[in-house]
Design an enzyme around this catalytic site. Structure first.
Site, PDB file in Angstrom:
ATOM      1  N   ASP A   1      36.640  37.028  56.024  1.00 22.53           N
ATOM      2  CA  ASP A   1      37.986  37.199  55.511  1.00 22.53           C
ATOM      3  C   ASP A   1      37.824  37.763  54.086  1.00 22.53           C
ATOM      4  O   ASP A   1      36.726  37.702  53.511  1.00 22.53           O
ATOM      5  CB  ASP A   1      38.679  35.829  55.477  1.00 22.53           C
TER       6      ASP A   1
ATOM      7  N   ASP B   1      40.848  38.014  51.287  1.00 19.85           N
ATOM      8  CA  ASP B   1      41.686  37.380  50.265  1.00 19.85           C
ATOM      9  C   ASP B   1      41.397  35.882  50.186  1.00 19.85           C
ATOM     10  O   ASP B   1      41.569  35.158  51.169  1.00 19.85           O
ATOM     11  CB  ASP B   1      43.167  37.610  50.593  1.00 19.85           C
TER      12      ASP B   1
ATOM     13  N   GLY C   1      46.399  33.995  55.064  1.00 16.47           N
ATOM     14  CA  GLY C   1      45.774  34.605  56.239  1.00 16.47           C
ATOM     15  C   GLY C   1      46.749  35.256  57.197  1.00 16.47           C
ATOM     16  O   GLY C   1      46.352  35.980  58.100  1.00 16.47           O
TER      17      GLY C   1
ATOM     18  N   SER D   1      44.758  41.933  56.038  1.00 13.67           N
ATOM     19  CA  SER D   1      45.443  42.767  55.043  1.00 13.67           C
ATOM     20  C   SER D   1      45.194  44.259  55.252  1.00 13.67           C
ATOM     21  O   SER D   1      44.049  44.712  55.325  1.00 13.67           O
ATOM     22  CB  SER D   1      45.004  42.385  53.639  1.00 13.67           C
TER      23      SER D   1
HETATM   24  C1  BG6 Z   1      45.849  38.143  54.277  1.00 12.81           C
HETATM   25  C2  BG6 Z   1      46.439  37.324  53.155  1.00 12.81           C
HETATM   26  O1  BG6 Z   1      44.513  38.405  54.006  1.00 12.81           O
HETATM   27  O2  BG6 Z   1      46.532  39.369  54.413  1.00 12.81           O
HETATM   28  C3  BG6 Z   1      47.941  37.155  53.341  1.00 12.81           C
HETATM   29  O3  BG6 Z   1      45.812  36.045  53.141  1.00 12.81           O
HETATM   30  C4  BG6 Z   1      48.597  38.520  53.493  1.00 12.81           C
HETATM   31  O4  BG6 Z   1      48.461  36.481  52.211  1.00 12.81           O
HETATM   32  C5  BG6 Z   1      47.931  39.264  54.666  1.00 12.81           C
HETATM   33  O5  BG6 Z   1      49.992  38.385  53.739  1.00 12.81           O
HETATM   34  C6  BG6 Z   1      48.515  40.652  54.902  1.00 12.81           C
HETATM   35  O6  BG6 Z   1      48.206  41.470  53.827  1.00 12.81           O
HETATM   36  P1  BG6 Z   1      48.853  42.872  53.489  1.00 12.81           P
HETATM   37  O7  BG6 Z   1      48.073  43.295  52.274  1.00 12.81           O
HETATM   38  O8  BG6 Z   1      48.616  43.771  54.645  1.00 12.81           O
HETATM   39  O9  BG6 Z   1      50.298  42.646  53.244  1.00 12.81           O
HETATM   40 MG    MG Z   2      42.097  34.416  53.114  1.00 14.75          MG
END
Ligand code: BG6
Ligand code: MG
Length: 235
Positions: free
Chosen positions: A13, A15, A50, A122
């Protein structure tokens, strides 16, 4: 549990595991929740970790009993607003925001010829990895836009092993979120949770913070687990 010696790959992972960007996601969601009149809480913040962009917005609206108040177009606009605010917070992101020990750990994995893939929900993750100057260590990445289901569904970790041509059972997934730990467990990989063990209570292995995550500590924890399961008293 699998033996440490059978492990060939690590599924990461991003973030909250590799960089402190989870805090920035939280700040940006908190801003939007305030605007929507939804009360922010630690519980909501943890449940968002996540979880993908649209599912996160839907969860915030659910917490505020506002699930049916907005059209899809309005929700798209809210999600974009959150992402724009998040990107502003990343403006100065650089290597200094890599969490303690994580660069050394990832480098060590690479030096020991483990395969490494990214399992982040993300859509910003490739850009974040580049800014942190860590993309060079990754053998493959899962593109979250190609997934049918977000964490806690196992799909992302199943794919993260697949893109390395490994079985999930040959991999360790590394997570800071409860939804992520569930996703790893569902895939069949070993889950390594970083953070509060009360929140990450389903993780196979748990470390309080990133500075504890080393190959030596992982091997020790896996060996101990096997000994405990075999009913042998360990010191
Ligand atoms: C995850 C984060 O890695 O990604 C979440 O923990 C976030 O908080 C998700 O909402 C989606 O990310 P993004 O950058 O595509 O909006
Ligand atoms: Mg995370």
């Amino acid at each position: 549990m699998t033996k440490f010696e059978q492990i060939k790959g690590f599924l990461f992972d991003l973030d909250g595991v590799i960089a402190n960007t989870s805090a920035y996601h939280s700040i940006a969601w908190h801003q939007l929740a305030d605007k929507l009149g939804v009360t922010w809480s630690d519980e909501l913040a943890n449940n968002l970790k996540g979880v993908g962009r649209m599912n996160s917005l839907n969860l915030i609206l659910k917490y505020g009993n506002k699930e049916n108040e907005y059209t899809e177009e309005q929700k798209e606009a809210f999600a974009k607003e959150k992402n724009d605010n998040y990107l502003k917070l990343l403006d100065h992101l650089d290597k200094s925001e890599i969490l303690p020990g994580m660069e050394d750990f990832i480098k060590d994995l690479s030096d020991h010829h483990y395969l490494i893939s990214l399992a982040s929900s993300s859509k910003n993750s490739p850009m974040v990895l580049e800014k942190l100057d860590l993309a060079k260590y990754f053998d493959a990445k899962v593109d979250p836009a190609t997934l049918k289901h977000g964490k806690p569904d196992p799909e992302i970790y199943t794919r993260a092993a697949e893109v390395l041509n490994l079985k999930p059972e040959e991999c360790i997934g590394v997570e800071d979120a409860s939804a992520g730990v569930k996703s790893i467990n569902g895939s069949g990989a070993i889950s390594l949770g970083i953070g509060d063990p009360r929140i990450l209570n389903e993780a196979d292995l748990n470390f309080k913070d990133t500075s504890e995550v080393t190959l030596t500590n992982i091997k020790r924890a896996m060996d101990m687990d096997l000994l405990e399961k075999a009913g042998v008293e360990s010191k």
